[in-house]
Scaffold this active site. Structure first.
Site, PDB file in Angstrom:
ATOM      1  N   GLN A 142       0.728  -1.148   0.015  1.00 29.43           N
ATOM      2  CA  GLN A 142       0.002  -0.135   0.069  1.00 29.43           C
ATOM      3  C   GLN A 142       0.734   1.349  -0.056  1.00 29.43           C
ATOM      4  O   GLN A 142       2.041   1.021   0.398  1.00 29.43           O
ATOM      5  CB  GLN A 142      -1.064  -0.001   1.338  1.00 29.43           C
ATOM      6  CG  GLN A 142      -0.239   0.548   2.335  1.00 29.43           C
ATOM      7  CD  GLN A 142      -0.254  -0.128   3.712  1.00 29.43           C
ATOM      8  OE1 GLN A 142      -0.181   0.336   4.598  1.00 29.43           O
ATOM      9  NE2 GLN A 142      -0.228  -1.520   3.195  1.00 29.43           N
ATOM     10  N   GLU A 187      -4.420   3.544   0.011  1.00 35.18           N
ATOM     11  CA  GLU A 187      -5.172   3.719   1.128  1.00 35.18           C
ATOM     12  C   GLU A 187      -5.328   5.068   1.659  1.00 35.18           C
ATOM     13  O   GLU A 187      -4.269   5.843   1.543  1.00 35.18           O
ATOM     14  CB  GLU A 187      -4.125   3.106   2.401  1.00 35.18           C
ATOM     15  CG  GLU A 187      -4.863   3.233   3.687  1.00 35.18           C
ATOM     16  CD  GLU A 187      -3.663   2.814   4.887  1.00 35.18           C
ATOM     17  OE1 GLU A 187      -4.271   2.842   5.941  1.00 35.18           O
ATOM     18  OE2 GLU A 187      -2.854   2.569   4.805  1.00 35.18           O
ATOM     19  N   GLU A 246       0.025  11.996 -11.575  1.00 34.21           N
ATOM     20  CA  GLU A 246       0.417  11.868 -12.996  1.00 34.21           C
ATOM     21  C   GLU A 246      -0.315  10.915 -13.797  1.00 34.21           C
ATOM     22  O   GLU A 246      -0.492   9.513 -13.309  1.00 34.21           O
ATOM     23  CB  GLU A 246       2.060  11.563 -12.838  1.00 34.21           C
ATOM     24  CG  GLU A 246       2.566  11.502 -14.241  1.00 34.21           C
ATOM     25  CD  GLU A 246       4.059  11.280 -14.192  1.00 34.21           C
ATOM     26  OE1 GLU A 246       4.700  11.593 -15.091  1.00 34.21           O
ATOM     27  OE2 GLU A 246       4.718  10.604 -13.173  1.00 34.21           O
ATOM     28  N   HIS A 258       4.115  12.211  -6.056  1.00 29.03           N
ATOM     29  CA  HIS A 258       2.971  11.990  -6.640  1.00 29.03           C
ATOM     30  C   HIS A 258       2.520  10.440  -6.496  1.00 29.03           C
ATOM     31  O   HIS A 258       3.275   9.658  -6.406  1.00 29.03           O
ATOM     32  CB  HIS A 258       2.812  12.344  -8.142  1.00 29.03           C
ATOM     33  CG  HIS A 258       4.072  11.829  -8.939  1.00 29.03           C
ATOM     34  ND1 HIS A 258       4.996  12.636  -9.030  1.00 29.03           N
ATOM     35  CD2 HIS A 258       3.951  10.496  -9.655  1.00 29.03           C
ATOM     36  CE1 HIS A 258       5.745  11.665  -9.928  1.00 29.03           C
ATOM     37  NE2 HIS A 258       5.086  10.602 -10.245  1.00 29.03           N
TER      38      HIS A 258
END
Length: 386
Positions: free
Chosen positions: A71, A141, A214, A168
């Site tokens: 995650q 998450e 992105e 990002h």
């Protein structure tokens, strides 16, 4: 005060995560290519559990290493707005959730699923928890501390200011221009559109909290969704320390690297034991990421090194967990045994934010990478009742 950060130091309650997988795919490349075999670093592999909603949702073939990236965590202000963005705009599926009334926060786990794939489990149910903790892959998450949705302004820092570490998330699609046109019609704001700036053909959208998203191009693959989770980008001070940490300690594979005048990019992924990959500096390495990993929902950890930071003894990136730069939280990994994995890291000189038996929640840990980013260590296969 951020409840989540407070709990890490006092009564850290468990976070849970899920993982994305898309299309059944053999991770091979045409014969004649230059390959190298990924190093398992003598870690015990495990058989990937095919607990996905269908066979097509499990592209990995073979055993995975003990450490599997699971995650990337972001704090959000308003779950109603954020879930709408990640589900309706980016096509992710909410596969599980947790509400911790005693600590007043909730966790939401989202995954990229194949086109037309039905997810029939109820987020928050025992079945969804088992799915979350058993399947291989990576999820986003989203952490919501109750009450922030009522606050004025933006309570979290999205990154990309001076010395910020988190950069990002990225999502891959077949046609960046078309995808961005559709996103504009959904009233998504952009930091950079595909034809703006020097780098054409990629874009940066903004999610409801201002995190940069992105949009990158990928190859085509039958069954792949419109968008696939592709990257989590973190800035690093010294690649000579960070790359060995993620490959030798956490079992990831360096699948691509690119060097420019003033910065370098390193892309790492969790791959099955024995997977053969091209030279990461080659065009084949670039194609492997774009045309093999991205379409099959296997994201990469993108580590960005701005040249010269390694020579500045006082340089430190903000890790996202200290005000006023709190926003990004951590990346997390599943392991078979949290205690054994933590002991091995500690023996290798790795520092910890929280050891397995510290705080109110036993059996999970937070290590620190060379830049101080939090690395959550979670037991694989648990039922997820906390």
């Amino acid at each position: 005060m951020n409840v989540l950060g407070h709990m890490i130091a006092t009564q850290p309650v468990k976070y849970l995560r899920v993982l994305p997988r898309c299309s059944s795919l053999s991770l091979g490349i045409a014969s004649g290519s230059s390959f190298r075999k990924n190093n398992t670093y003598n870690r015990k592999p495990f058989q990937a559990d095919r607990m996905s909603v269908s066979a097509s949702a499990a592209p990995l073939t073979g055993d995975l290493p003990n450490w599997t990236w699971q995650q990337s965590m972001l704090r959000i202000k308003d779950p109603e707005k954020s879930l709408k963005f990640y589900e309706e705009v980016l096509g992710m599926t909410l596969v599980d959730k947790y509400d911790f009334e005693q600590w007043k926060f909730s966790l939401y786990f989202l995954q990229s699923l194949p086109e037309g794939e039905a997810y029939n489990l109820t987020p928050g149910s025992d079945e969804a928890h088992k799915y979350l903790w058993s399947m291989p892959g990576v999820t986003v998450e989203l952490t919501h501390n109750w009450g922030t949705e009522k606050e004025e302004g933006m309570p979290y820092h999205p990154g990309n200011a001076e010395k910020d570490g988190f950069g990002h998330l990225a999502y891959a699609c077949e046609d960046v221009y078309k995808a961005c046109e559709e996103m504009e019609k959904q009233n998504v704001q952009f930091r950079k559109k595909p034809d703006e700036g020097r780098m054409k053909g990629l874009a940066f959208a903004l999610d409801p909290d201002g995190y940069w998203i992105e949009i990158v191009q990928r190859g085509a693959l039958p069954g792949a969704p419109k968008f696939t989770l592709a990257q989590t980008m973190l800035r690093i001070k010294d690649p000579k320390k960070s790359i060995p940490f993620y490959t030798e300690q956490l079992g990831m594979t360096l699948v691509r690297e690119s060097h420019f005048n003033d910065f370098s990019l390193y892309f790492l992924a969790t791959l099955p034991v024995g997977t053969q990959t091209p030279d990461p500096t080659s065009e084949e390495g670039k194609a492997f990421v774009k045309d093999v990993l991205y379409p099959s929902c296997i994201p990469v950890l993108e580590l960005t090194h701005n040249h010269g930071t390694e020579n500045d003894a006082d340089f430190v990136h903000h890790n996202g967990n200290v005000e006023p730069n709190r926003g990004f939280g951590h990346i997390g990994y599943l392991v078979d045994d949290v205690y054994a994995a933590s002991a091995e890291l500690e023996a290798n000189g790795v520092e910890f934010q929280k050891k397995p038996d510290e705080g109110g929640m036993k059996g999970l840990a937070f290590a620190k990478d060379p830049d101080g980013y939090w690395i959550e260590i979670i037991k694989r296969g648990q039922e997820g009742k906390f």
